[in-house]
Motif scaffolding. Sequence first.
Motif, PDB file in Angstrom:
ATOM      1  N   ARG A 154       0.836  -1.184   0.000  1.00 32.77           N
ATOM      2  CA  ARG A 154       0.000   0.000   0.000  1.00 32.77           C
ATOM      3  C   ARG A 154       0.884   1.253   0.000  1.00 32.77           C
ATOM      4  O   ARG A 154       0.696   2.161  -0.812  1.00 32.77           O
ATOM      5  CB  ARG A 154      -0.856  -0.047   1.260  1.00 32.77           C
ATOM      6  CG  ARG A 154      -1.916   1.002   1.336  1.00 32.77           C
ATOM      7  CD  ARG A 154      -2.928   0.599   2.416  1.00 32.77           C
ATOM      8  NE  ARG A 154      -3.895   1.654   2.580  1.00 32.77           N
ATOM      9  CZ  ARG A 154      -3.802   2.611   3.488  1.00 32.77           C
ATOM     10  NH1 ARG A 154      -2.797   2.643   4.293  1.00 32.77           N
ATOM     11  NH2 ARG A 154      -4.740   3.534   3.570  1.00 32.77           N
ATOM     12  N   ILE A 155       1.889   1.266   0.887  1.00 32.27           N
ATOM     13  CA  ILE A 155       2.730   2.454   0.990  1.00 32.27           C
ATOM     14  C   ILE A 155       3.548   2.620  -0.298  1.00 32.27           C
ATOM     15  O   ILE A 155       3.774   3.730  -0.770  1.00 32.27           O
ATOM     16  CB  ILE A 155       3.637   2.380   2.248  1.00 32.27           C
ATOM     17  CG1 ILE A 155       4.442   3.663   2.430  1.00 32.27           C
ATOM     18  CG2 ILE A 155       4.608   1.213   2.196  1.00 32.27           C
ATOM     19  CD1 ILE A 155       3.649   4.796   2.945  1.00 32.27           C
ATOM     20  N   LYS A 168       2.640   1.786  -3.290  1.00 37.49           N
ATOM     21  CA  LYS A 168       1.777   2.368  -4.315  1.00 37.49           C
ATOM     22  C   LYS A 168       1.574   3.859  -4.061  1.00 37.49           C
ATOM     23  O   LYS A 168       1.558   4.664  -4.988  1.00 37.49           O
ATOM     24  CB  LYS A 168       0.433   1.644  -4.329  1.00 37.49           C
ATOM     25  CG  LYS A 168       0.522   0.329  -5.064  1.00 37.49           C
ATOM     26  CD  LYS A 168      -0.790  -0.403  -5.016  1.00 37.49           C
ATOM     27  CE  LYS A 168      -0.583  -1.819  -5.522  1.00 37.49           C
ATOM     28  NZ  LYS A 168      -1.672  -2.706  -5.138  1.00 37.49           N
ATOM     29  N   ALA A 169       1.411   4.176  -2.784  1.00 36.72           N
ATOM     30  CA  ALA A 169       1.220   5.588  -2.452  1.00 36.72           C
ATOM     31  C   ALA A 169       2.455   6.389  -2.861  1.00 36.72           C
ATOM     32  O   ALA A 169       2.346   7.505  -3.365  1.00 36.72           O
ATOM     33  CB  ALA A 169       0.960   5.739  -0.961  1.00 36.72           C
ATOM     34  N   ARG A 175       4.546   5.690  -5.317  1.00 37.76           N
ATOM     35  CA  ARG A 175       4.544   5.879  -6.774  1.00 37.76           C
ATOM     36  C   ARG A 175       3.511   6.921  -7.173  1.00 37.76           C
ATOM     37  O   ARG A 175       3.738   7.736  -8.063  1.00 37.76           O
ATOM     38  CB  ARG A 175       4.267   4.548  -7.462  1.00 37.76           C
ATOM     39  CG  ARG A 175       5.496   3.651  -7.492  1.00 37.76           C
ATOM     40  CD  ARG A 175       5.264   2.471  -8.381  1.00 37.76           C
ATOM     41  NE  ARG A 175       4.274   1.576  -7.816  1.00 37.76           N
ATOM     42  CZ  ARG A 175       3.493   0.775  -8.535  1.00 37.76           C
ATOM     43  NH1 ARG A 175       3.577   0.788  -9.851  1.00 37.76           N
ATOM     44  NH2 ARG A 175       2.624  -0.011  -7.964  1.00 37.76           N
ATOM     45  N   VAL A 195       3.840  10.097   3.220  1.00 40.78           N
ATOM     46  CA  VAL A 195       4.484   9.257   2.203  1.00 40.78           C
ATOM     47  C   VAL A 195       5.906   9.747   1.934  1.00 40.78           C
ATOM     48  O   VAL A 195       6.845   8.958   1.816  1.00 40.78           O
ATOM     49  CB  VAL A 195       3.646   9.255   0.907  1.00 40.78           C
ATOM     50  CG1 VAL A 195       4.409   8.586  -0.216  1.00 40.78           C
ATOM     51  CG2 VAL A 195       2.338   8.554   1.160  1.00 40.78           C
TER      52      VAL A 195
END
Lengths: 322, 260, 296, 407, 238
Positions: free
Chosen positions: C168-169, C171-172, C174, C193
């Motif tokens: 999840r992190i 993706k955040a 990116r 982030v």
Amino acid sequence: MISMSSILSSRSGLILFFLCLVPLATAYLDQGDYLLRICSTAYLYMLLALGLNVVTGFTGLLDLGYVGFYLIGGYTAGLLMARLGWSYWAALPVAAIHGGLWGLLRGAPTLRLTGDYFAIVTFGFSELLFRIVKNEEWLIGGPNGFVNDIPAPTLFGYELWQYWQQYYHILILLILTLLVVYRLHNSRIGRAWQAISQDEEAAQTMGINLHEYKSLAFAISAAIGAIGGAFFAQFQVNISAGVFEFWESILILCMIVLGGIGTLKGALIGAAILGSLGEVLRISLSWMRLPADSRYLIFGAILVMMMRFRPAGILRSTQKSP
Amino acid sequence: MDIDPLLEITGLTKNFGGVVALAQVDLRVMPGQIASLIGPNGAGKTTLFNCVTGLMAPTTGKISFQQQDIFGTSAHQVAMNGIARTFQNIRLFSEMTVLDNVRIGCHTQSRGYLWAAISRNRAYREEELQITTDAQELLQFVNLENFATQIAGNLSYGDQRRLEIARALATNPKLLLLDEPAAGMNPQETNDLIALIRSIRERNITVFLIEHDMKLVMRISEWITVLNYGQKISQGPPEVVQSDPRVIEAYLGQSAGSNH
Amino acid sequence: MTLFLEQIVNGLVLGGIYALIAVGYTMVYGVIQLINFAHGEIFMFGAYFTFLCLAVLKFPLWLAVLASILLCALMGVVIDLIAYRPLRNAPRLSALITAIGISLILQNLARMIWGAEPRRDLANAKSAFLSQTVIIPGGAQLSYLDLSIIILAILLMVGLNRLISLTRIGKAMRACAQDKMAASLMGIDTNRVIGATFAIGSALGAVAGIMVGMRETIEPTMGYYKGVAAFAAAVLGGIGNITGAMLGGVVLGIAEVLGAGYISSGYRVAISYILMILVIVFRPAGLLGRASAKRA
Amino acid sequence: MKQQTLIETAPYRALCRLEIGHICSALRSSLVLLLIFSAAFLLTAQEAEAAKTIKVAVAGPFTGSVAAFGEMIKKGAQLRAKEINGNGGINSKELELIFEDDTGKDKEASLVATRIASNKKILAVVGHFNSSCSLAGKPIYKRNRIVELSPGSTNVNVCKGSDYTFRNLYRDDFQGSFSAKYIKGVLTDVKTVAVFFDNDDYGRGLRDSFKQSAEKAGLAIVADEAYDRDTTDYKAQLTKIKSASPDLIFIAGLYSQAGLILSQARESGITAQFFGADGVDSPKLLEIAGEAANGIYITTPFIFGLEGNEEAQRVAIAFEQEFGKAPDTWAALTYDAVGMIVEAIEKRGESRKAIRDHLGSLTSPEKGYQGITGLTYFDENGDCLKPAYVKQVVNGKFVAAKVQFLD
Amino acid sequence: MKEPVLVLDQVHASYGNIKAVKGISLTIKSDEMACLIGANGAGKSTTLMLISGILKPQQGTIWFQGQSLEGVTSEKRVQMGISQVPEGRHIFPEMTVLENLELGAYRRRDKIEIKQDLEQTFTLFPQLKERGQQRGGTLSGGEQQMLAIGRAMMSRPKLLLLDEPSLGLAPLIVEQIFEIIQQINQVGTTVLLVEQNAHLALMVTDHGYVMETGKITIEGESKELIADQRIREAYLGE
């Protein structure tokens, strides 16, 4: 052109007059020569800061490799004088031109670059020069970029090596540089630089040739750096690669940041403060049994604090004034 | 008409990596005209301006100004040739004074170079004087003479718009491109702008503008070109364009067009 | 042939170290378009923290390593918080100058605390096992330490890639790198982030610092010299591109070793500058980068 | 009206005055600051006028990357000063040492040199240590007519061209050729040699003279590699050296890098004999290299614990009592250098000129100064002819090599 | 009587010296579909940014479901149920369609329901399902717009803000997208639509606001506004 009396009658002229008296005053001090050396070094940094300011201040491109031109000037003058026996007065302009040429050369591939990419290239460029003088013994004539016994300039048969002579020497160079930079800054060319620094595209639509004016700034800035280097070569007598480390660039950058990027006054004040503060710190740090090099910590703190709280320099809390 | 067009664009195309921003656009601006370029958002109007002023390299086509080919000419050369512009989102040199902004515009009008600037010789001083006088005059023209020493970024929105026009005029253009000059202006300011544009034309400068404010466009334009999806869909005098179903369709949607 | 192979192995070890540091530069650049000059210093502090934990706090080696990695991650986050975050909306040069300032502060702080002389404490503290050497097929000899550097670098890189692409992190991160405005419209706390990016990059830098400390020496300037080379590696691979940084690290490591071995050892350090300048001037997007808009 | 003030219609002269005014005002504000700083600084520089003392400066790398040398220099000088003052001082005046830190960098050294030279109360300088620093200080000392006596600079050029620069140890060309001869004469198994040198003035100078003499002596140079002090990974060069399989590797560099080279060489499986020059001669080498240091030979200007030098034994014991650690070569050389300056003051008087005259008169063995490091006398340059010794690391300790080679 | 979901009360905002929004007030009732129309630079997008919390108002308050949004971060607002499809779509070009959609649900932890919503999105936009593993940047403009809407829906918003969904799209696709927006609204999401294409916007919405230079000048039922001569004037200068 301007009569002496008219200069003396103005308050600022008086200051100038006072500056010229400094060597007389120090003659009676115990460590007068040392003080003169600090003053001369501070003037030298003021000159370098003015030069860096042309690129970083006026056209807004962060130059992290200014020491490269300082190096070119120092070695050009140093080698011409020590190895080929040239007179300083011939070596100085040659060094300036040589520096300016390298400014153009370095500028050419970077004309399209802006911001951090430009900064990286300038950094890499000066580090390369540093490696070259360090390694190419055939070129420099000594290991580690050592050039020994650079003679002092002579004037009417007198060698100008004493500290008071050096003091006037650099003071005159500084004032001349200041005059040139000031006039350029307040001319059509200076306005074009300013325009480029604020909005390249809008500047182009005003008919300003981006490449031409950037190149001009690079060349002038580099030439000033080289003049500083040439002075330094004869001032120091021996030069080596170690003098021209990357941190020297950062120190000069720190000066113009402290004074306020883009203004002449800022460059001068920043250089005056840090040029002399550096020496005070060097001495006082050694009292505190701290390495003399740790003064760079304070320079670092200055960079951070200025950017955070006074991005326009210590003198101004807001953005640029005319 | 046997007058040659001031600006003539034929078959202008601009691609952005596959996306066609301008497709085979033909367009003419006659000398002395006030012409407009309209169209919905994303129709390619600003792209066309950018191509004309050299800030963007067009893909194909032909652009000629005063019968001279200026296709692919660099931006500063275009300015030297006599085309000036303003920007949609005001791009002043916002940290410089109002006067200096206009004086930078005078760049095209001055020649002094390195030696002149350093020596400050007679020619240089006369030129600087001339530039300053011209700049003052232009500030008066746009009613900003009282702000000359202020920092441009501190001006109000409407004043900034006018300053940008003054700056563009300082380059001594034959053609002035205005990109949404009325955006964000209130009706009073818009009325003043109309007057200003008319008086610019009286200075023998052709004006070509992009505008969304249709009241303004219809009131002052003599010739309107309409773009939609990068293509020219209509052109002509205001009345003609106004009643062109393709234009109405582009603006108000399909059904509105057929209702009309 | 053995000579060449040995040099390649040397290059791989160096490249692994560069890659670990370069990732930190590139991640931060990707997310906030800042050349985090201070990253090299965090790498240096990674080594010093371990030394501190070992010598002063008398931690066992594994704990010292762990503590140092955590401390560096924290340090990265704190630097971002106090130095860079207030400048998020300032001109980019302000942040760059701040980064240089932070780098100066940290480097000289280390010099003030621990002195300028090189230290071998970490190298002496490593277990005897790591000093043993092994002959790999082809006749090249390398120490277990070097071998574990290569393996660890590969593992961490693979792990990082997984983290970035699957979690999840990741993706955040990116998302923030590609479009910060859209990311916050998705409900992503961009500041958090960015903090995480600093933490991960700094932790990897710390790992590299500890390994260099064990292999070579610890000194205040190590962050600068290795940092510049690693930064060159990041540029080489296309700054902002994580895979590119890994590749750039390895390419640069091998280029440097081969350059020193076959051309001139005096210019060893210069090789990274030359490659960096060439890449910026001729292929600003780097080896792996796509052609992108110019960096403002 | 407003317009009038904006347009510069004033005549040229007024314009010029305006400009000078601008420039001066820019200069003024900065210079006022500069002067304030300078004044503040001057206050710190002017020491309180204490009891009458004789001031001698000691300049060396007290901080920085070669601080280990500086530490020993400082302690050696302090010990000598303590002994002298304990014995009633110089002409019943106290000897006061002023330590100035050049951090081992030439740029700092010239500032330090100016600071020392412009302080008229300082009579002589013991220092600098690094050759580059001695060279940087040389012209400044020469112009100010103050003696610079280096206890550590071995570069060939250090004393050339100045009547005011001396040193109390050998030169690199001597050291280089001595090393080559020693290897040829004592380490008879060695046929092939590799040189690994620091890419700076010290390393290069030493490497040049060593190479020359080694080739003359019939040793084959199979590899010649440089390293930079900036890098701490030498495996690439070592791998290359290893592939040339030399019997001996000559390191021309300083202890911190040499220590690292030794341990990396062992890791790379190099088993050749190592041989270092005096830059390696520091107890720190043992700390850095650990076990890898065992076996290395080092040339040095002096060894404590050589038989028949009771004075040196006494000093070593006194040093250890005072500072809690053993002195090294540089402490001994500094100890002697301070002694020479003091002797000069005692014999010729309290002036810079007197010291120079005295040192200048030590031109033959008979006139020379007998210190713990041997007899010091100078040639016309100010260089001295002193022997080199060889020591070896055995079981993590420096010991004198079994065979000394004194020709 | 439907209760108001979103209330703007005398909100001001500016960029530097330039005032973009000069005291606007509007009320959007639950399950309603409203539109904000006006020329370029009128301040429509700024208004949406203020609602999403990307920009902070200088004056005035925004209420969402009776709660003041002052000091509420944009992340929190997403969690509260405000989701925006920004102008120009702003999809993540380097990520796959699936990843883009997953990011839409970034604030949610209910994995099973996210999966359900994903399926629902795919039924709404069948094209997206086919392109699940394709990078967002390679989609066509229409598909990107669908992705952006789908992504916004993944956070299960109570209020969906749409900024110029028709921008740069061919009329056929615009029609398709507007149909989907209407569907979304009918299922129970309140929609605030910003559009330049006035007629289109007024045709599909219940309530309309017209913005000019930072102010709301006309407001009313969409049906009535369509016939309003003033709108014609504003757009065509008749």
